[in-house]
Design an enzyme around this catalytic site. Structure first.
Site, PDB file in Angstrom:
ATOM      1  N   THR A   1       0.821  -1.206   0.000  1.00 17.34           N
ATOM      2  CA  THR A   1       0.000   0.000   0.000  1.00 17.34           C
ATOM      3  C   THR A   1       0.860   1.264   0.000  1.00 17.34           C
ATOM      4  O   THR A   1       0.560   2.236  -0.713  1.00 17.34           O
ATOM      5  CB  THR A   1      -0.950   0.010   1.212  1.00 17.34           C
ATOM      6  OG1 THR A   1      -1.848  -1.097   1.124  1.00 17.34           O
ATOM      7  CG2 THR A   1      -1.757   1.294   1.269  1.00 17.34           C
TER       8      THR A   1
ATOM      9  N   LYS B   1      51.142 -14.367  -5.654  1.00 15.88           N
ATOM     10  CA  LYS B   1      49.960 -15.238  -5.575  1.00 15.88           C
ATOM     11  C   LYS B   1      48.780 -14.585  -6.288  1.00 15.88           C
ATOM     12  O   LYS B   1      48.504 -13.396  -6.105  1.00 15.88           O
ATOM     13  CB  LYS B   1      49.605 -15.505  -4.121  1.00 15.88           C
ATOM     14  CG  LYS B   1      48.536 -16.580  -3.921  1.00 15.88           C
ATOM     15  CD  LYS B   1      48.362 -16.884  -2.438  1.00 15.88           C
ATOM     16  CE  LYS B   1      47.496 -18.098  -2.208  1.00 15.88           C
ATOM     17  NZ  LYS B   1      46.091 -17.841  -2.563  1.00 15.88           N
TER      18      LYS B   1
ATOM     19  N   SER C   1      -7.069  -0.803  -6.823  1.00  9.87           N
ATOM     20  CA  SER C   1      -6.688  -1.049  -5.429  1.00  9.87           C
ATOM     21  C   SER C   1      -5.201  -1.386  -5.439  1.00  9.87           C
ATOM     22  O   SER C   1      -4.673  -1.850  -6.456  1.00  9.87           O
ATOM     23  CB  SER C   1      -7.486  -2.226  -4.856  1.00  9.87           C
ATOM     24  OG  SER C   1      -6.880  -2.733  -3.676  1.00  9.87           O
ATOM     25  N   THR C   2      -4.553  -1.166  -4.315  1.00 13.00           N
ATOM     26  CA  THR C   2      -3.174  -1.645  -4.203  1.00 13.00           C
ATOM     27  C   THR C   2      -3.101  -3.122  -4.556  1.00 13.00           C
ATOM     28  O   THR C   2      -2.124  -3.592  -5.149  1.00 13.00           O
ATOM     29  CB  THR C   2      -2.660  -1.447  -2.766  1.00 13.00           C
ATOM     30  OG1 THR C   2      -2.538  -0.047  -2.500  1.00 13.00           O
ATOM     31  CG2 THR C   2      -1.299  -2.109  -2.562  1.00 13.00           C
TER      32      THR C   2
ATOM     33  N   SER D   1      47.354 -11.862  -2.474  1.00 15.36           N
ATOM     34  CA  SER D   1      47.732 -11.943  -1.070  1.00 15.36           C
ATOM     35  C   SER D   1      48.511 -10.707  -0.663  1.00 15.36           C
ATOM     36  O   SER D   1      49.256 -10.132  -1.457  1.00 15.36           O
ATOM     37  CB  SER D   1      48.591 -13.189  -0.830  1.00 15.36           C
ATOM     38  OG  SER D   1      49.111 -13.202   0.485  1.00 15.36           O
ATOM     39  N   SER D   2      48.316 -10.336   0.596  1.00 17.61           N
ATOM     40  CA  SER D   2      49.092  -9.227   1.156  1.00 17.61           C
ATOM     41  C   SER D   2      50.406  -9.702   1.750  1.00 17.61           C
ATOM     42  O   SER D   2      51.231  -8.897   2.159  1.00 17.61           O
ATOM     43  CB  SER D   2      48.264  -8.520   2.246  1.00 17.61           C
ATOM     44  OG  SER D   2      48.010  -9.429   3.317  1.00 17.61           O
TER      45      SER D   2
END
Length: 471
Positions: free
Chosen positions: A103, A326, A142-143, A320-321
């Site tokens: 609604t 990688k 109507s809704t 990868s850090s």
């Protein structure tokens, strides 16, 4: 500062609104009532366009039946055209999760369209004596028939976008299948070596899988063209003039460009959400298949030294850090995660559909939000998998060639000639000794190395024998 404000009232009282807002008091109450997700209807452009199409169709039908004035119908139509063109979507302020079976969404649309029409007629926002949100924009509606119909149109449009993305991904796999058609490899079942195949066959299977899913998705999409517009509150068509139902469906078909039809039983259709369940199930199927393919790509590319390493995925970013050099299969991993989301959303849709009571389902807002997110995210995931992964995949030829040359799986093709037991003896001895299968077969007195080499041509083993092929 009050010159920047206006006051609107409903049967609950009055509220002060921004003067230049195209939404009204009902929208303002809904914004206060549902501070749930922080995501508003503005994030669902397909739904806004679908609502505009429904409202435009209703205005045309109402004008033709003398319910609203031609000038009002024309102004409503122009307002809807602006929404269809992507304008004023920021005026849809209601949260995507809301009580009331939609609604608040319908009221938001009614108010925005009414105020746009008012301005079109020379008035200012809130002058509802020119165009009224309920009496004019929502006339004969109507809704409970507007909202489900709009949801179906919106889902149909999004499904079309997903089908396009799936077709692009399928074409990418088919292209790789053609390119890899002569690349031999060892197939695997239960992660163990099986029999020879080509990499092209493997990628062709991915393409065939997606083609099948596209067909199933189109079947679910087709169900969305059956709507309950004209049903009004519970399916009885209360407050509609004679002939309205057929007229509004015809207008909706012209506006949407879809072959929409009225449900045969409007009372049943107003409470039924089976089409959304079917669509969600099709999306779950698509997600499962895509996730399986993504996992296969990750497994096939595992390595580069200690994994399967049949294929090489394009390197997209550092993996990868801490581990230099990688590279991870980040694009397939993203697809996996979207698939998990869609699978979870299917349970949401299932529970929402099951929980509807009597003549209406109050939980359709959750259903369309789940479907919207799922299809939107699948579109993005399919496109990134296509462009950022599949199109750049290459075979690891040295690895594949060595494995085919050394594989004991070729012996499977000898079963019809020397029998299962003798074939198993060759495999067992070759694996235990590390010997070449021809030498092992000869040492066991089963076949000469020359006969075995003549019988086991890997290229022939990837396809069924032709009739009368005794080689």
């Amino acid at each position: 500062m009050t010159d920047h404000l206006r006051t609107e009232a409903d049967f609950l009282g009055s509220k002060t609104l921004p003067r230049d807002a195209y939404w009204g008091v009902h929208t303002a109450r809904a914004v206060e009532n549902f501070p749930v997700t922080g995501q508003t209807l503005a994030q669902m452009p397909h739904l806004i366009r679908a609502l505009a199409c429904v409202k435009k169709a209703a205005a045309q039908a109402n004008e033709s039946l003398g319910v609203i004035e031609p000038s009002v119908a024309a102004a409503i139509g122009q307002a809807c055209d602006a929404l269809l063109a992507g304008q004023w979507h920021d005026q849809f302020r209601v949260d995507v999760i809301q009580g009331g079976a939609g609604t608040s969404t319908n009221m938001n649309a009614n108010e925005v369209i009414a105020n746009l029409a008012i301005v079109q007629l020379g008035g200012v926002q809130g002058d509802y004596h020119l165009v009224h949100p309920n009496d004019d924009v929502n006339a004969s509606q109507s809704t409970n028939d507007v909202y489900p119909t709009a949801l179906r149109l919106a889902a149909h449009a999004q499904a079309e976008e997903l089908l396009d993305a799936l077709a692009g991904l399928r074409a990418a796999f088919a292209g790789k299948a053609a390119a890899f058609g002569s690349v031999l490899k060892i197939g695997r079942t239960q992660l163990q070596d099986a029999v020879p195949m080509t990499l092209g066959q493997e990628f062709g299977a991915f393409a065939a899988t997606l083609a099948e899913d596209e067909r199933r998705l189109r079947e679910a999409q087709a169900l969305l063209t059956e709507v309950n517009l004209g049903a009004t509150a519970i399916g009885t068509g209360i407050n509609t003039p004679a002939g309205y139902g057929a007229r509004v469906i015809d207008c909706l078909a012209r506006c949407s460009g879809l072959p929409v039809v009225a449900a045969r039983d409007l009372v049943a259709a107003t409470q039924d959400t089976g089409a959304f369940v079917q669509l969600s199930g099709a999306l779950k199927r698509v997600a499962i298949r895509l996730s399986k393919i993504a996992s296969d790509l990750r497994l096939l590319s595992s390595g580069p030294q200690a994994g399967l390493g049949d294929i090489v995925l394009p390197a997209r970013q550092a993996g990868s850090s801490i581990m230099p050099g990688k590279v991870n299969p980040v694009i397939p991993e993203a697809m996996n995660q979207v698939a998990f989301e869609v699978i979870g959303h299917d349970l949401m849709v299932t529970l929402a559909a099951e929980s509807g009571q009597l003549q209406l389902n109050a939980f359709e807002p959750l259903m369309i939000w789940a479907l919207h997110q799922g299809m939107s995210h699948l579109v993005g995931a399919c496109r990134t998998l296509q462009h950022n992964c599949v199109e750049g995949i290459e075979p690891n030829l040295p690895v594949l060639e060595r494995r085919v040359a050394e594989s004991v799986t070729l012996v499977t093709a000898l079963n019809p000639i020397i029998g299962y037991e003798n074939s198993a003896r060759i495999v067992k001895q070759a694996l235990a000794s590390g010997g070449e299968i021809g030498a092992v077969a000869e040492a066991l007195g089963i076949l000469s190395a020359a006969d075995l080499q003549r019988l086991l041509v890997p290229e022939r083993l990837t396809r069924p024998a032709a009739p009368h092929d005794n080689t």
